[in-house]
Scaffold this motif. Structure first.
Motif, PDB file in Angstrom:
ATOM      1  N   UNK A  74     -10.514  29.952  79.379  1.00  0.00           N
ATOM      2  CA  UNK A  74     -11.470  30.592  80.291  1.00  0.00           C
ATOM      3  C   UNK A  74     -10.743  31.399  81.361  1.00  0.00           C
ATOM      4  N   UNK A  75      -9.610  30.891  81.846  1.00  0.00           N
ATOM      5  CA  UNK A  75      -8.845  31.625  82.856  1.00  0.00           C
ATOM      6  C   UNK A  75      -8.434  33.002  82.370  1.00  0.00           C
ATOM      7  N   UNK A  76      -8.046  33.091  81.103  1.00  0.00           N
ATOM      8  CA  UNK A  76      -7.689  34.397  80.540  1.00  0.00           C
ATOM      9  C   UNK A  76      -8.896  35.330  80.511  1.00  0.00           C
ATOM     10  N   UNK A  77     -10.051  34.797  80.131  1.00  0.00           N
ATOM     11  CA  UNK A  77     -11.266  35.617  80.100  1.00  0.00           C
ATOM     12  C   UNK A  77     -11.669  36.050  81.505  1.00  0.00           C
ATOM     13  N   UNK A  78     -11.582  35.138  82.448  1.00  0.00           N
ATOM     14  CA  UNK A  78     -11.958  35.459  83.826  1.00  0.00           C
ATOM     15  C   UNK A  78     -11.026  36.513  84.410  1.00  0.00           C
ATOM     16  N   UNK A  79      -9.738  36.418  84.087  1.00  0.00           N
ATOM     17  CA  UNK A  79      -8.773  37.413  84.557  1.00  0.00           C
ATOM     18  C   UNK A  79      -9.105  38.793  83.989  1.00  0.00           C
ATOM     19  N   UNK A  80      -9.436  38.829  82.698  1.00  0.00           N
ATOM     20  CA  UNK A  80      -9.784  40.108  82.076  1.00  0.00           C
ATOM     21  C   UNK A  80     -11.075  40.662  82.654  1.00  0.00           C
ATOM     22  N   UNK A  81     -12.035  39.774  82.969  1.00  0.00           N
ATOM     23  CA  UNK A  81     -13.301  40.241  83.545  1.00  0.00           C
ATOM     24  C   UNK A  81     -13.078  40.869  84.922  1.00  0.00           C
ATOM     25  N   UNK A  82     -12.254  40.224  85.751  1.00  0.00           N
ATOM     26  CA  UNK A  82     -11.952  40.783  87.078  1.00  0.00           C
ATOM     27  C   UNK A  82     -11.220  42.116  86.948  1.00  0.00           C
ATOM     28  N   UNK A  83     -10.341  42.202  85.969  1.00  0.00           N
ATOM     29  CA  UNK A  83      -9.635  43.453  85.740  1.00  0.00           C
ATOM     30  C   UNK A  83     -10.593  44.544  85.287  1.00  0.00           C
ATOM     31  N   UNK A  84     -11.584  44.153  84.504  1.00  0.00           N
ATOM     32  CA  UNK A  84     -12.570  45.111  84.014  1.00  0.00           C
ATOM     33  C   UNK A  84     -13.431  45.659  85.146  1.00  0.00           C
ATOM     34  N   UNK A  85     -13.640  44.874  86.190  1.00  0.00           N
ATOM     35  CA  UNK A  85     -14.446  45.338  87.318  1.00  0.00           C
ATOM     36  C   UNK A  85     -13.793  46.504  88.048  1.00  0.00           C
ATOM     37  N   UNK A  86     -12.475  46.577  87.971  1.00  0.00           N
ATOM     38  CA  UNK A  86     -11.759  47.687  88.605  1.00  0.00           C
ATOM     39  C   UNK A  86     -11.580  48.879  87.665  1.00  0.00           C
ATOM     40  N   UNK A  87     -11.912  48.656  86.378  1.00  0.00           N
ATOM     41  CA  UNK A  87     -11.766  49.727  85.393  1.00  0.00           C
ATOM     42  C   UNK A  87     -12.896  49.613  84.370  1.00  0.00           C
ATOM     43  N   UNK A  88     -14.117  49.862  84.814  1.00  0.00           N
ATOM     44  CA  UNK A  88     -15.298  49.646  83.985  1.00  0.00           C
ATOM     45  C   UNK A  88     -15.421  50.621  82.823  1.00  0.00           C
ATOM     46  N   UNK A  89     -14.668  51.689  82.847  1.00  0.00           N
ATOM     47  CA  UNK A  89     -14.729  52.665  81.760  1.00  0.00           C
ATOM     48  C   UNK A  89     -13.747  52.340  80.644  1.00  0.00           C
ATOM     49  N   UNK A  90     -13.013  51.246  80.776  1.00  0.00           N
ATOM     50  CA  UNK A  90     -12.025  50.869  79.774  1.00  0.00           C
ATOM     51  C   UNK A  90     -12.722  50.137  78.616  1.00  0.00           C
ATOM     52  N   UNK A  91     -13.083  50.880  77.591  1.00  0.00           N
ATOM     53  CA  UNK A  91     -13.806  50.298  76.455  1.00  0.00           C
ATOM     54  C   UNK A  91     -12.955  49.314  75.664  1.00  0.00           C
ATOM     55  N   UNK A  92     -11.660  49.575  75.564  1.00  0.00           N
ATOM     56  CA  UNK A  92     -10.779  48.664  74.822  1.00  0.00           C
ATOM     57  C   UNK A  92     -10.716  47.296  75.507  1.00  0.00           C
ATOM     58  N   UNK A  93     -10.617  47.313  76.827  1.00  0.00           N
ATOM     59  CA  UNK A  93     -10.587  46.059  77.571  1.00  0.00           C
ATOM     60  C   UNK A  93     -11.914  45.325  77.438  1.00  0.00           C
ATOM     61  N   UNK A  94     -13.000  46.080  77.450  1.00  0.00           N
ATOM     62  CA  UNK A  94     -14.341  45.491  77.293  1.00  0.00           C
ATOM     63  C   UNK A  94     -14.456  44.778  75.934  1.00  0.00           C
ATOM     64  N   UNK A  95     -14.033  45.489  74.855  1.00  0.00           N
ATOM     65  CA  UNK A  95     -14.102  44.897  73.513  1.00  0.00           C
ATOM     66  C   UNK A  95     -13.186  43.686  73.395  1.00  0.00           C
TER      67      UNK A  95
END
Length: 260
Positions: A74-95
């Motif tokens: 879960x920590x890995x997912x939460x880290x990626x989610x927080x990172x996604x909030x600063x780069x919401x247009x990153x489709x690769x990170x979203x997928x």
């Protein structure tokens, strides 16, 4: 070509039956020989002692390991989610995040099932065997096991809830509360057609795998009852699961067919 395929299927089926009969005959002869030599009783006692002494240790190790692994996933997912909030247009990170969200969910389900099974095995060992001779130690180990089980269960629920929360933030149309007994039904109703199709295909695959597992386990349970002179309770329980799995599938398929 079609006749050749049918012939190949028939030949393969006959070969499987022959191999199964030969294997069953060999296993039966080995068991009978072991009983004549008097080695079965000693083997049973050794296996029972090993299993009996390992239950508390295995339960504690699996519970702690499950908690650690789930938190890391879960920590890995939460880290990626927080990172996604600063780069919401990153489709690769979203997928990538969508894929990784499956990990804590899978781990939570797997370790929850393991914890329940091992906890009951642990209680069986503690309440019925050697710990009766040392009452204080028995009480201590029992309380410790209950505490570990409760903590591991709570953490699994929390991890599941937090994971679903991230999924709902990524997909606002998703609905469901992990504490609701109808969470799976509510969640499925909020899913799209593609997601429902994935769930249906996965369920069908699970049904097929359960059938195969039940057939294998029934054979193993039967051989076990012959080898160790036990009753057929385990075989009957497996048969009940097999029956429910097939009947529920067939009745549901028939009901859906009538709706058409």
């Amino acid at each position: 070509m079609k006749n050749k395929n049918n012939l190949r299927i028939v030949i393969t089926f006959i070969l499987l039956l022959v191999v199964s009969c030969i294997a069953g005959f060999i296993c039966g002869r080995l068991v009978a020989h072991a009983k004549e030599m008097g080695s079965v009783d000693n083997t049973i006692q050794i296996v029972k002692n090993i299993i009996k002494q390992s239950f508390p240790v295995v339960f504690i190790i699996v519970s702690i390991l499950g908690v650690v692994v789930q938190i890391i996933a879960f920590g890995q997912c939460n880290f990626m989610y927080k990172k996604l909030q600063t780069d919401k247009e990153n489709d690769d990170l979203w997928d990538s995040l969508e894929d990784k969200l499956n990990r804590p969910m899978i781990l939570s389900n797997v370790f929850s099932m393991l914890n329940i099974v091992l906890f009951f095995c642990f209680l069986y060992d503690v309440l019925l065997f050697d710990y009766k001779k040392t009452e204080r130690y028995g009480q201590f180990i029992t309380i410790l096991g209950i505490i570990i089980f409760v903590i591991a269960t709570i953490i699994s629920i929390v991890i599941t809830a937090l994971t679903l929360n991230i999924e709902k933030k990524l997909n606002p149309e998703k609905q469901g509360n992990v504490l609701d007994i109808h969470v799976q039904k509510v969640w499925m109703q909020s899913c799209g057609e593609a997601e429902r199709l994935i769930a249906y295909r996965a369920g069908y695959k699970g049904c097929l795998n359960t059938n195969i597992a039940c057939m294998v386990l029934i054979v193993i349970a039967f051989m076990y009852s012959l080898a160790f002179d036990t009753d057929l309770t385990a075989l009957l329980f497996i048969a009940i699961i097999w029956f429910i799995n097939n009947l529920s599938y067939l009745l549901c398929a028939a009901r859906l067919e009538r709706r058409k």
